[in-house]
Structure formats: structure tokens, C-alpha cells
Design a protein around this motif. Structure first.
Motif, short mmCIF file in Angstrom:
data_model
loop_
_atom_site.label_atom_id
_atom_site.label_comp_id
_atom_site.label_asym_id
_atom_site.label_seq_id
_atom_site.Cartn_x
_atom_site.Cartn_y
_atom_site.Cartn_z
N LEU A 124 -8.21 0.52 4.89
CA LEU A 124 -7.41 1.61 4.32
C LEU A 124 -8.03 2.97 4.66
O LEU A 124 -7.30 3.93 4.99
N VAL A 139 0.85 -1.19 0.00
CA VAL A 139 0.00 0.00 0.00
C VAL A 139 0.89 1.24 0.00
O VAL A 139 1.93 1.28 0.67
N ILE A 173 -0.78 2.58 8.10
CA ILE A 173 -0.73 1.61 6.99
C ILE A 173 0.13 0.41 7.39
O ILE A 173 -0.23 -0.75 7.15
N SER A 205 -8.27 1.34 -3.87
CA SER A 205 -7.87 -0.02 -3.53
C SER A 205 -8.42 -1.02 -4.54
O SER A 205 -9.21 -0.67 -5.42
#
Length: 279
Positions: free
Chosen positions: A268, A168, A189, A260
Motif C-alpha cells: 500500500l 482499499v 491500488i 491498513s
């Protein structure tokens, strides 16, 4: 050829033309200036590349508006693009082109290969075609009315479902008095996902979400349409999800971006809100 198909073809032609200009000057002697701060850079090559993109589009659509990273009054040169109409935002009515001639100028100036030329065609407020060209790699991401491809191969977001295997990207940058927010975003994250990447080009990062190389990205700050619109269109057409930090569908005037593959999207979103210290 339909109007949307024509715009898709012109978007590809214009992105390639501008990207070639930038590639020819890459790692050469550059004229570099600062804009908002010492790390917000622009080169004369940005302007040269944008001039080429605009001129290419105007051959086919001379009456359309342009929303560009660099000022049209600065890049105006040949008669073919001298009178191009600049718009202040994505128009709700009519046709316009959203252009970033070099997305990732800081990478470009440092001689790093990851930078992009981005073109998005908008009609009545909605993207109908978008292209992200990575000239140093030779990869071209293109979305039209009937296809979404990278170098002719269909785009599809990652099929991973286990967040511990996700890569990510935190995207954006912050002034020094707000730098802690970036640290919180990276920490949030890292707590939820397997790995972190920061690539230095928003459009390239969105393209990598669209092609499955990354599972997602999060940006807690409002970004300009030339940084986001083309890539968001790609992610959605590739089967992904794009919202703001409230979980609402992203639009060009949203104050944040979360993109995403659609798996663990809520995690997220939660990471972005943790960075903002929001419940």
C-alpha cells in the motif's frame, strides 16, 4: 473516573449531540457555501453541529482548547461557547479537542448517508479518546483508555492476508492541475489489490479500516487533524498500522496517510509512492 475516561465519555456525548443536530437537518433545505473551491463545501448545519459539540465539551472542560474545521468565531453563539479558545494546531502540551462536525459535507449536501461527526480528545499531543459517529446509520465508533468499540462491540481490523481479496480506499481530492495523481493512485491500488472504494468521508473510511470492512486506505496529500486524528487512533487501537509514505509512524503533521490491517502494508505504501512517481 480517571481523566482519560471522563474525556472519553464527554467525547461520546459531544459527538452524539452534534450528530443529532446534523441529522435533524439532513436532506432539508440547506444553506451551502464554497470555501477553497467549488467542491469544498460548508453548510450552516456544519456550524450548528460544531456549536453543539463545543458547548457540550465546555460544560465539562471549560478551559481546554479547540481545533475545529469551522472557525470558532463564526460558530460562536451561546455564552457557553462564545469564549472557547481556538488553537492553530495540535498542542504538544495541555489538553485540546479536535472536531469535525460533518466529515463528508459533500455527501451530506447530496443527500448521501455516509458522513460523520468526529471528536478527538488530545492531552500533551497524544489522543486519549476519539469518537466517530455516523448519525444516518446509527453507528458509533468510540475509543477510550480501556476499550475500542463500534456500538459496544470490540473493534478489530480485517484478518484477510491475501491482497487479491483486499478492498482499499484512495482518500483525498486534488485540484484539476494535479488530478492525474489521483488517477495514478487508483491505478496503483487496482494493480496490487482486489477492489477499490472511495467513500467521501475520511473519518468514516478510517473507521471502516478499524472495523475490518476495508483492509486499507492511502492518501498522498497532507490532511488536517480533524480529518484524520480520531480515525488513526481507532485503527491503531484496533490492531492496524498507520504510517506516512516513507513508512514512518503517522503523526498529525505528516504529509500523507497509509492505514491498513497490517497485512501487505508495504504494498500500500508502494502504491502511494507510485502515484507520486517516487521510487
Amino acid at each position: 473516573m480517571t481523566d482519560a475516561s471522563h474525556r472519553a465519555a464527554v467525547a461520546e456525548r459531544a459527538a452524539r449531540a452534534g450528530g443529532v443536530v446534523a441529522r435533524e437537518q439532513f436532506r432539508g433545505s440547506l444553506s451551502v457555501e464554497s470555501k477553497a473551491n467549488k467542491n469544498d463545501l460548508v453548510t450552516e448545519t456544519d456550524r450548528d453541529a460544531q456549536r453543539q459539540v463545543v458547548a457540550t465539551i465546555r460544560e465539562a472542560f471549560p478551559d481546554d482548547g479547540f481545533l475545529c474545521e469551522e472557525e470558532l468565531s463564526i460558530v460562536a453563539g451561546p455564552e457557553s461557547d462564545r469564549d472557547a479558545e481556538a488553537v492553530d494546531s495540535v498542542p504538544e502540551n495541555g489538553a485540546a479537542w479536535v472536531i469535525d462536525p460533518i466529515d463528508g459535507t459533500a455527501n451530506y449536501v447530496r443527500g448521501m448517508r455516509l458522513w460523520a461527526t468526529s471528536v478527538c480528545a488530545v492531552v500533551d499531543g497524544d489522543p486519549v479518546a476519539s469518537v466517530t459517529y455516523l448519525p444516518s446509520y446509527g453507528d458509533l465508533y468510540a475509543v477510550g483508555p480501556e476499550s475500542a468499540t463500534r456500538d459496544g462491540t470490540g473493534l478489530s481490523v480485517s484478518g484477510r492476508t491475501d491482497p487479491e481479496t483486499f478492498a482499499v480506499a484512495p482518500v483525498g481530492w486534488w485540484d484539476r492541475d494535479a488530478r492525474a495523481e489521483f488517477g495514478r493512485l487508483c491505478g496503483a491500488i487496482g494493480d496490487r489489490f482486489g477492489d477499490i472504494r472511495r467513500l467521501g468521508s475520511f473519518q468514516a473510511t478510517l473507521a471502516h479500516v478499524a472495523d475490518g470492512a476495508l483492509e486499507g486506505l492511502a492518501c498522498t496529500r497532507p490532511m488536517n487533524p480533524w480529518d484524520t486524528l480520531a480515525g488513526v487512533h481507532m485503527v491503531r487501537r484496533a490492531g492496524g498500522t498507520v504510517t506516512d509514505l516513507d513508512g514512518e509512524p503517522w503523526s498529525h503533521d505528516s504529509d500523507s496517510v497509509v492505514a491498513s490491517n497490517g497485512e501487505a502494508h508495504e504494498a500500500l505504501v508502494a502504491a502511494g509512492n507510485e502515484a507520486l512517481a517516487r521510487d
